[in-house]
Design an enzyme around this catalytic site. Sequence first.
Site, PDB file in Angstrom:
ATOM      1  N   LYS A  16       0.833  -1.206   0.000  1.00  0.00           N
ATOM      2  CA  LYS A  16       0.000   0.000   0.000  1.00  0.00           C
ATOM      3  C   LYS A  16       0.871   1.261   0.000  1.00  0.00           C
ATOM      4  CE  LYS A  16      -1.909  -1.158   3.945  1.00  0.00           C
ATOM      5  NZ  LYS A  16      -1.034  -2.194   4.496  1.00  0.00           N
ATOM      6  N   TYR A  56       9.538  -0.655  21.499  1.00  0.00           N
ATOM      7  CA  TYR A  56       8.266  -1.348  21.684  1.00  0.00           C
ATOM      8  C   TYR A  56       8.364  -2.463  22.728  1.00  0.00           C
ATOM      9  CZ  TYR A  56       5.669   1.096  18.015  1.00  0.00           C
ATOM     10  OH  TYR A  56       4.995   2.047  17.282  1.00  0.00           O
ATOM     11  N   ASN A 119      -0.254   2.265  10.785  1.00  0.00           N
ATOM     12  CA  ASN A 119      -1.035   3.407  11.266  1.00  0.00           C
ATOM     13  C   ASN A 119      -0.230   4.701  11.369  1.00  0.00           C
ATOM     14  OD1 ASN A 119       0.389   2.638  13.482  1.00  0.00           O
ATOM     15  ND2 ASN A 119      -1.375   2.194  14.787  1.00  0.00           N
ATOM     16  N   HIS A 122       3.639   7.149  15.614  1.00  0.00           N
ATOM     17  CA  HIS A 122       3.667   6.789  17.027  1.00  0.00           C
ATOM     18  C   HIS A 122       3.663   8.071  17.845  1.00  0.00           C
ATOM     19  CE1 HIS A 122       5.211   5.432  20.930  1.00  0.00           C
ATOM     20  NE2 HIS A 122       6.037   6.442  20.843  1.00  0.00           N
ATOM     21  N   GLU A 133      11.515   7.833  25.959  1.00  0.00           N
ATOM     22  CA  GLU A 133      11.651   7.764  24.498  1.00  0.00           C
ATOM     23  C   GLU A 133      12.555   8.875  23.965  1.00  0.00           C
ATOM     24  OE1 GLU A 133       7.585   7.505  23.089  1.00  0.00           O
ATOM     25  OE2 GLU A 133       7.312   5.574  24.083  1.00  0.00           O
TER      26      GLU A 133
HETATM   27  P1  RTP Z   1       2.013   3.604  19.163  1.00  0.00           P
HETATM   28  O1  RTP Z   1       2.642   3.039  20.417  1.00  0.00           O
HETATM   29  O2  RTP Z   1       2.690   3.098  17.901  1.00  0.00           O
HETATM   30  O3  RTP Z   1       1.906   5.098  19.214  1.00  0.00           O
HETATM   31  O4  RTP Z   1       0.511   3.098  19.032  1.00  0.00           O
HETATM   32  P2  RTP Z   1      -0.584   3.044  20.175  1.00  0.00           P
HETATM   33  O5  RTP Z   1      -0.029   3.557  21.454  1.00  0.00           O
HETATM   34  O6  RTP Z   1      -1.782   3.706  19.610  1.00  0.00           O
HETATM   35  O7  RTP Z   1      -0.856   1.487  20.260  1.00  0.00           O
HETATM   36  P3  RTP Z   1      -0.091   0.371  21.094  1.00  0.00           P
HETATM   37  O8  RTP Z   1      -1.089  -0.429  21.815  1.00  0.00           O
HETATM   38  O9  RTP Z   1       1.049   0.950  21.868  1.00  0.00           O
HETATM   39  O10 RTP Z   1       0.484  -0.549  19.929  1.00  0.00           O
HETATM   40  C1  RTP Z   1       1.703  -0.229  19.290  1.00  0.00           C
HETATM   41  C2  RTP Z   1       1.589  -0.515  17.815  1.00  0.00           C
HETATM   42  O11 RTP Z   1       1.507  -1.915  17.615  1.00  0.00           O
HETATM   43  C3  RTP Z   1       0.743  -2.175  16.454  1.00  0.00           C
HETATM   44  N1  RTP Z   1      -0.343  -3.078  16.819  1.00  0.00           N
HETATM   45  N2  RTP Z   1      -0.720  -4.066  16.053  1.00  0.00           N
HETATM   46  N3  RTP Z   1      -1.986  -6.380  15.040  1.00  0.00           N
HETATM   47  C4  RTP Z   1      -2.417  -5.844  16.163  1.00  0.00           C
HETATM   48  O12 RTP Z   1      -3.386  -6.269  16.761  1.00  0.00           O
HETATM   49  C5  RTP Z   1      -1.724  -4.680  16.692  1.00  0.00           C
HETATM   50  N4  RTP Z   1      -1.974  -4.070  17.840  1.00  0.00           N
HETATM   51  C6  RTP Z   1      -1.092  -3.046  17.905  1.00  0.00           C
HETATM   52  C7  RTP Z   1       0.209  -0.855  15.947  1.00  0.00           C
HETATM   53  O13 RTP Z   1       1.044  -0.389  14.900  1.00  0.00           O
HETATM   54  C8  RTP Z   1       0.326   0.040  17.162  1.00  0.00           C
HETATM   55  O14 RTP Z   1       0.440   1.385  16.784  1.00  0.00           O
HETATM   56 MG    MG Z   2       1.810   2.857  22.278  1.00  0.00          MG
END
Ligand code: RTP
Ligand code: MG
Length: 154
Positions: A16, A56, A119, A122, A133
Amino acid sequence: LDTTVLLLDLEKAYDKPDGVQRGLIAEIISRFEKKGFYLRGMKLMDVKKALGEQHYAEHEGKPFFPGLVKYICSGPVVAMVWEGPNVVASGRQMIGATKPHESAAGTIRGDYALTVGRNLIHGSDAVESAKKEIALWFPEGLSQWKSCQHPWIY
Ligand code: RTP
Ligand code: MG
């Protein structure tokens, strides 16, 4: 004043359009500038596996962790530090919910992303995470440059 780390993903996705191809860097920076936040640091950089895993670390062990690390390491990112009142909470609002189909229209993910695995951006989820961070992504420290001192602009 709080600070936050934002990572704009520039990966060349196989399936994409991505940030570079769609030219979203300026758009995203522009939203934070227009809101009134103050840019304290910014760089385009490749992400080594160790840095991706550390960034992460809270998700280690989850099924999506290996893919997530591979994703963040797969191309250059723009790492930014933004400063201003409640920038962590505001930044998360501006970014939108983790899953783009749950992100409100008008948010970055709501407007420009389709899937949770791509998405776009971050944002630190708390002031404490932002401090960690910033140390992780900007070990060289931040510039002390001040854009202006007008009290109505940060
Ligand atoms: P970020 O840390 O990247 O800002 O995103 P976030 O807080 O909105 O979400 P988080 O729960 O911290 O998850 C980190 C990143 O992991 C990927 N993810 N994939 N396949 C899945 O079910 C899944 N869940 C999370 C996403 O890219 C998310 O932004
Ligand atoms: Mg996060």
